[in-house]
Design an enzyme around this catalytic site. Structure first.
Site, PDB file in Angstrom:
ATOM      1  N   SER A 152       0.879  -1.303   0.136  1.00 21.56           N
ATOM      2  CA  SER A 152      -0.017   0.103  -0.200  1.00 21.56           C
ATOM      3  C   SER A 152       0.884   1.383  -0.065  1.00 21.56           C
ATOM      4  O   SER A 152       0.576   2.198   0.517  1.00 21.56           O
ATOM      5  CB  SER A 152      -0.956  -0.030   1.332  1.00 21.56           C
ATOM      6  OG  SER A 152      -1.938  -1.052   1.383  1.00 21.56           O
ATOM      7  N   LYS A 164      -3.584   8.000   3.487  1.00 17.46           N
ATOM      8  CA  LYS A 164      -3.259   6.555   3.823  1.00 17.46           C
ATOM      9  C   LYS A 164      -3.258   5.780   2.906  1.00 17.46           C
ATOM     10  O   LYS A 164      -4.094   5.743   1.929  1.00 17.46           O
ATOM     11  CB  LYS A 164      -4.000   6.184   5.144  1.00 17.46           C
ATOM     12  CG  LYS A 164      -3.871   7.114   6.488  1.00 17.46           C
ATOM     13  CD  LYS A 164      -4.745   6.857   7.666  1.00 17.46           C
ATOM     14  CE  LYS A 164      -4.580   7.831   8.708  1.00 17.46           C
ATOM     15  NZ  LYS A 164      -5.313   7.709   9.855  1.00 17.46           N
ATOM     16  N   GLY A 165      -2.742   4.609   2.965  1.00 14.02           N
ATOM     17  CA  GLY A 165      -2.638   3.610   1.858  1.00 14.02           C
ATOM     18  C   GLY A 165      -3.989   2.974   2.033  1.00 14.02           C
ATOM     19  O   GLY A 165      -4.675   2.710   2.688  1.00 14.02           O
ATOM     20  N   VAL A 166      -4.425   2.695   0.749  1.00 12.99           N
ATOM     21  CA  VAL A 166      -5.811   1.932   0.323  1.00 12.99           C
ATOM     22  C   VAL A 166      -5.846   0.665  -0.104  1.00 12.99           C
ATOM     23  O   VAL A 166      -6.705  -0.036  -0.375  1.00 12.99           O
ATOM     24  CB  VAL A 166      -6.546   3.016  -0.178  1.00 12.99           C
ATOM     25  CG1 VAL A 166      -7.082   4.079   0.814  1.00 12.99           C
ATOM     26  CG2 VAL A 166      -6.408   3.202  -1.622  1.00 12.99           C
ATOM     27  N   GLY A 167      -4.647   0.312  -0.875  1.00 14.57           N
ATOM     28  CA  GLY A 167      -4.416  -1.049  -1.517  1.00 14.57           C
ATOM     29  C   GLY A 167      -4.799  -2.118  -1.071  1.00 14.57           C
ATOM     30  O   GLY A 167      -5.443  -3.070  -1.401  1.00 14.57           O
ATOM     31  N   GLU A 168      -4.297  -2.284   0.383  1.00 16.84           N
ATOM     32  CA  GLU A 168      -4.333  -3.708   0.667  1.00 16.84           C
ATOM     33  C   GLU A 168      -5.313  -4.014   1.924  1.00 16.84           C
ATOM     34  O   GLU A 168      -6.099  -5.054   2.058  1.00 16.84           O
ATOM     35  CB  GLU A 168      -3.264  -4.063   1.590  1.00 16.84           C
ATOM     36  CG  GLU A 168      -2.001  -4.032   0.537  1.00 16.84           C
ATOM     37  CD  GLU A 168      -0.538  -4.314   1.324  1.00 16.84           C
ATOM     38  OE1 GLU A 168      -0.137  -3.255   1.902  1.00 16.84           O
ATOM     39  OE2 GLU A 168       0.220  -5.349   0.910  1.00 16.84           O
TER      40      GLU A 168
END
Lengths: 330, 165, 720
Positions: free
Chosen positions: C487, C674-678
């Site tokens: 992410s 914030k990271g959202v990929g995972e």
């Protein structure tokens, strides 16, 4: 894939002449091509039937039968107005078969003749008895998708959704042979492991399945096909049930109950049919029918759940039949 | 009656053009499209008729091009994704772009062609109709929501387009 | 957020256009004249020694150009540690010949006793896969312990203790595009590799080191990638393609079949979690103990290092967690979207639900009572900043209140946590003579990162989006970028882009002050112009400045931007609560997932449409792992090595999805992102299990959460 000679006959007679050692029939090809890609089928000659005039036709004929050419695609059958009118049960089965794309290629004949989906049979690492190998790896292995009825040295299940539905409609198949043709009830078409460990139907190497005939269902008939699979689409049945019931007043006069996904052949439960005929479809009777249906089940280590599934599906189907009759009364 | 050996010259009708190509008798339609004709918009996801990435239209119906031999489709009309957009994007393509229905894009050509065949016959579908229609096209990125929305959006664009004509 | 004019907008991905027309080029779409096709021979046995490899029949097949075996290549070993392990490879003039040749290679094996279950593998009499790191157990690959407080005291304080064992099956990422690569040497000896990979610089480094070549002699090009989800992070077929290309002097392509994907890629790991959780009657958690055993297959690969990254949601004063990874004779797992998080969340969030049920407490209130807050400690003892756990629980509570209760239906809730990485990130920004901007990135675009980088540049320069051209270029051209995973990509690349574009503005302002009587600090940008903030001048369009600069002593306006973090993880705490509604058929036990709502703290959504897309896709992947997917083995051989029997969800299996974005800005992320990929898939199996329990009273502890149990254990559910 090994290479092969590819031939397109224009008549059944030409096709029959081409049959012989190493020759295989190509219809839709959705099963055969998969088998060839996996090295399970290695035909030296592929005889494509698509060029034969009339073999894909669906017709109603004067004697009251619907005749389906074996090369008719599943989607063609599902969209046919006569099917919608008389055999809604078939549409339910077809809608749950494979994917829309496959249904546009796969044929009715090919569906009845498809090879088992058993993962040991399909896997190159397991030389099982159905591939002229040494035994059944499902016995004592990963057997949750396997047979609870009719297994014997081999525990494949017949994967077709269409076959149980057709069987519940008393379908027959027409088989062409160079010398003569014959018509066989679908019930007698499939072959279990007690009779053969290498083929799943009665077709010999000199024969071609050319048509399926379905009689007009009796008056007041109700039919349904119910299936449980892990995915809601493009998945084979864990268990399925095809039911066709007819009444005179409240009394059941005709009953067909065929199970799919639980035996090496579409599994007709005659003992249930017999107990349903001549009586009302009460809740109590339905419960007894469900118990009766699994009387001779012999589950393996991990597929006992199929016993419960069969009971659950049959209960649903019979209740639906009962409701439909009550609706019809009103 | 025709007999074919290892290599054969065949005629294919693709995107309204006729092509003469030499194929291995073992080549599937997918092999022929990608390797012989350079039509690489048709994707190979499983080669077993399981994922729908190789979907093309044959006589207007979606099929898995990996499950048909190239020699078996002579005389049929094939449409690939390359044949869909004319001067501008087709409304289905436009709807996929604008609704965020495209992520990795690998299922997209097949998904769009399936949607095309479906909307040709069903102009005002429900959410469930769309899901039934695309149930043979696997997508691993989107969770399908935005694809379904795009197809519903495309349906309404196509209905509007028809009214104007 | 009102201070932005373009950030936070639902901007479509420009790369969607070539993808909908079929023009987008993926690795398998690349061909060269004279290109050869590779094929691989694999072991059908899980544990064996190779006695001999007979290639004579394959060599005689016309069109076969090279064959690699353990005898002539160090890429292959004579010791087989899992079924599917590569034994030999070859290159031939076409795919049919390559496949046929592979089938003609005869391998003679000496089979050995194998071990497949990680618990069995730990026993002292189990066959040794690899030397153990433990004195006590066989086959231990790694062991770590996390502890705090005093376990005995904690359990002694408790009124209730819940103890369960959870098993999570091995799940494949099942990206739609199988691994593919093409390797080609040019006359000068330079190697170019096209490959379907999440990080092209990793491939460059690995291949350069394998071949003993300087990195500039290896060029790695990542074309469009058809999904990855962590499964395309390491070399798989590239070394073989490279060696075959070197030997034959021809370009070599290798594409994995779907079957090969299932038997020799790096899926998410299997895991067994034995856990005991304790609480007081009032609902206060007092202690937790767990032994977590990862099945790492034939080599290290299980993601055991992410415990703190994904746990620490509740105040538990006394805990001890032992985390093992154990060798077995099975394929080697790897990263799958939030590696390590899903399996732990499934176990621990099932525990929380179980405990709440035993105490007769509402599962949300129970979680709220124990939830961590700002100032509390993470598992590893770091101090939490402002976090969104409570907010996501509150929103979930409102959602549940609105759900109508019906027979045979259940509602489940669960929470999760994840942290995104940053990773080395570089970009080059060039202002073109017409005022448009090129951004060159080396990061593979999986999630739409190039779209949001364009948004950032346009936002910062106040020029229109169609003037920004973001491209992922190869290792010869682009600045270094860590692999797209963890992410991190949008987070790290946005930081680098923000740095670059702010530098570009500074340079522009300095140059502009030569043309306007204003000091550089007094400028701003508006409507594509550089203007003084005080309005003392009408300003000069950026495109004008770009053109003048190019032909002045200043020269072209080109800048770079970089970002990284030595600690790898950002100070970015992502919390998430999901709510699932399921229906269980009373006759058959069939599970229908009706709706999954996800309340995720995303910091700030640069592009909500793309963020939703990540969340929706993650939920359905989580559902797949939860109740449909899992590799099935017999004697170490994968049986469901195809997409019919390995069942990923279809459109009919995917439920209604409700992604709700909570925006609590991160401290150090660009624009608070914030990271959202995972994170979205982390919670889903747990929430599904909890919903099934709510519907049926049955707690399933093993994925896939198959209905076998439901249909057999329940019988008719008509009375429920």
């Amino acid at each position: 894939m090994k290479t092969f000679e590819y031939i397109t006959p224009e008549t059944i007679d030409e096709a029959l002449e081409l049959l012989g050692e190493g020759a295989q029939i190509l219809a839709g090809g959705t099963d055969l091509l998969g088998e060839m890609k996996r090295g399970l089928a290695t035909p030296k000659r592929l005889i494509n039937l698509k060029g034969i005039q009339g073999l894909a036709d669906i017709r109603s004929i004067p004697d009251g039968f619907l005749t389906i050419g074996s090369l008719a695609t599943l989607s063609h059958l599902a969209e046919h107005p006569l099917v919608a009118q008389h055999y809604p049960l078939l549409i339910e089965a077809l809608q749950r078969t494979a994917s829309p794309q496959i249904r546009n290629i796969a044929t009715v004949g090919g569906n009845l003749c498809q090879r088992p989906r058993c993962w040991y049979y399909r896997h190159s690492a397991f030389p099982c008895i159905r591939k002229h190998g040494e035994g059944c790896f499902a016995m004592g292995g990963q057997d949750r998708y396997h047979a609870i009825f009719g297994g014997h040295r081999c525990f494949i299940v017949h994967p077709s959704d269409l076959a149980p539905a057709l069987m519940a409609l008393d379908a027959e198949v027409r088989i062409a042979h160079a010398d003569d043709s014959r018509i066989v009830p679908l019930t007698d078409f499939f072959v279990g492991p007690r009779d053969s460990l290498t083929q799943e139907n009665i077709l010999t190497r000199q024969e071609i399945l050319t048509a399926i005939r379905i009689p007009v269902p009796p008056d007041n008939a109700y039919g349904t096909y119910l299936k449980v699979s892990e995915r809601k689409a493009t998945d084979f049945a864990l268990a399925s049930v095809a039911v066709s019931i007819a009444w005179l007043d409240t009394q059941v006069t005709h009953a067909r109950v065929v199970l799919g996904g639980v035996a090496p052949v579409p599994w007709r439960v005659k003992q249930v049919e017999e107990m349903l005929i001549g009586d009302e479809l009460s809740g109590k009777r339905i419960e007894r029918a469900c118990e009766r249906a699994v009387d001779d089940a012999t589950p393996l280590r991990h597929n006992r759940y199929k016993v419960a599934l069969v009971k659950g599906l049959l209960r649903k189907a019979l209740h639906a039949a009962h409701r439909s009759r009550e609706k019809g009364e009103k | 009656m025709n007999r074919y050996g290892l290599k054969e010259k065949i005629e294919l009708r693709i995107n309204h053009a006729t092509h003469h190509i030499e194929v291995d008798v073992r080549d599937t339609l997918l092999d022929a499209l990608r390797d012989q004709l350079g039509l690489t918009g048709t994707k190979r996801g499983c080669d077993m008729g399981e994922c729908g990435a190789c979907t093309v239209l044959m006589d207007g119906k979606p099929i898995n091009s990996c499950m048909l031999l190239a020699v078996d489709v002579m005389g049929r009309n094939i449409m690939t994704i390359e044949g869909l957009a004319q001067d501008e994007l087709h409304p289905i393509q436009q709807a996929f772009v604008e609704n965020g229905a495209v992520q990795c894009g690998f299922c997209t050509p097949g998904m769009i062609l399936t949607a095309k065949a479906f909307l040709d016959h069903c102009s005002n579908p429900t959410d469930d109709d769309v899901r039934q229609a695309i149930s043979g096209n696997l997508c691993r990125c989107t969770g399908y929501r935005k694809i379904v929305e795009a197809i519903l959006d495309a349906a309404s664009r196509l209905r509007r387009g028809k009214r104007h004509v | 957020m009102s201070e932005h004019w373009l950030l936070g907008k639902r901007v479509p991905r420009p790369d969607a256009i070539p993808k909908v027309t079929g023009e987008a080029v993926y690795t398998d779409d690349i061909t060269f004249p004279g290109m050869l096709y590779g094929a691989v021979v694999r072991s059908p046995y899980a544990c064996a020694s190779i006695r001999s490899v007979d290639t004579s029949r394959a060599e005689q097949l016309p069109g076969v150009r090279a064959i690699l075996t353990p005898t002539n290549s160090s890429l292959f070993s004579t010791e087989i540690l899992y079924a599917g392990q590569k034994v030999a490879a070859l290159a031939a003039t076409d795919p049919h010949t390559a496949q046929e040749a592979a089938s003609l290679i005869q391998v003679e094996y000496q089979r050995h006793r194998a071990v497949f279950d990680p618990i069995r593998a730990m026993s002292r009499d189990a066959p040794v896969v690899r030397p153990s790191r433990s004195q006590e157990f066989n086959n231990v690959c790694s062991h770590q312990r996390k502890e705090r407080g005093d376990l005995e005291t904690g359990f002694a304080q408790a009124d209730i203790i819940v103890e369960n064992t959870y098993r999570v099956g091995i799940a494949h990422q099942a990206y739609m595009e199988p691994h593919a690569c093409v390797a080609r040497f040019d006359v000068s000896g330079k190697l170019t590799v096209w490959t379907s990979i999440q990080g092209q610089f990793n491939v460059r480094a690995s291949l350069a080191s394998m071949l003993g070549m300087p990195v500039h002699d290896v060029r790695v090009i990542a074309p469009e990638i058809g999904g990855a989800f962590g499964g395309k992070t390491s070399l798989i077929m590239e070394p073989i393609a490279v060696v075959l290309a070197k030997i034959t002097g021809a370009p070599v392509k290798i594409v994995m079949s779907r079957q090969e994907e299932f038997i020799d890629a790096h899926p998410g790991p299997g895991c067994i979690i034995h856990v005991k959780t304790a609480a007081r009657q009032d609902g206060t958690l007092t202690a937790e103990w767990a032994e977590i055993i990862y099945d790492t297959g034939a080599a290290p690969g299980a993601p055991t290092g992410n415990f703190d990254r994904t746990r620490g949601l509740y105040r538990i004063p006394n805990f001890r967690y032992d985390i093992y990874s154990v060798y077995t004779h099975k394929l080697i797992p790897g990263a799958y979207r939030a590696p390590g998080a899903l399996e732990l969340t499934f176990a621990f969030e099932s525990q929380i639900d179980h405990l709440a049920g035993e105490l007769g407490q509402d599962p949300i209130e129970f979680r709220l009572k124990n939830a961590v807050d700002e100032g509390d400690l993470t598992v590893d003892g770091k101090v939490y900043p402002t976090i969104g756990l409570r907010e996501s629980l509150h929103q979930a509570r409102e959602q549940i209140k609105a759900v109508e209760h019906k027979p045979h239906r259940g509602i489940g809730v669960a929470c999760g946590k994840w942290m995104n990485a940053i990773g080395a990130s570089g970009v080059i920004l060039t202002l073109n003579e017409d005022g448009s901007v090129n951004l060159t990135s080396g990061a593979v675009d999986l999630t739409g990162v190039n779209t949001v980088l364009a948004q950032i540049v346009a936002e910062e320069l106040s020029i229109s989006l169609d003037q920004i051209h973001v491209q992922t270029r190869d290792t010869d051209v682009a600045p270094y970028a860590a692999l797209s995973g963890g992410s991190r990509t949008t987070y790290g690349m946005s930081l680098a882009t923000q740095n670059a574009v702010r530098q570009l503005k500074k340079d522009l302002f300095e140059f502009a002050s030569q043309h306007m009587p204003v000091s550089p600090e007094a400028f701003t940008v508006a409507d594509g112009k550089v203007v003084p903030r005080d309005g003392s001048h009408t300003g000069i369009p950026i495109r004008e400045l770009a053109r003048i600069a190019m032909y002045s002593a200043r020269g072209p306006l080109t800048v770079t931007g970089s970002a990284s973090d030595p600690s790898w993880l950002a100070d970015s705490y992502i919390f998430i609560t999901q709510v699932a509604e399921v229906e269980v058929d009373p006759d058959t036990g069939e599970i229908t997932v009706l709706r999954v709502s996800s309340f995720q703290d995303v910091g700030f959504a640069l592009n909500p449409m793309l963020v939703e897309g990540q969340i929706e896709g993650g939920i359905v992947q989580g559902l797949g792992w939860g109740y449909l997917e899992g590799l099935v083995f017999d004697k170490g051989v994968v049986l469901n090595e195809n997409l019919t029997e390995y069942k990923i969800p279809t459109a009919l299996d995917a439920p209604e999805l409700v992604p709700v974005l909570i925006e609590i800005p991160s401290a150090d992320g660009p624009y608070g992102i914030k990271g959202v990929g995972e994170p979205s898939m982390v919670v889903t199996p747990a929430v599904l299990a909890n919903a099934i329990h709510d519907a049926t009273g049955i707690r399933l502890t093993e994925t896939p959460l198959v209905q076998d149990d439901l249909s057999t254990r329940q019988g008719p559910l008509g009375n429920m």
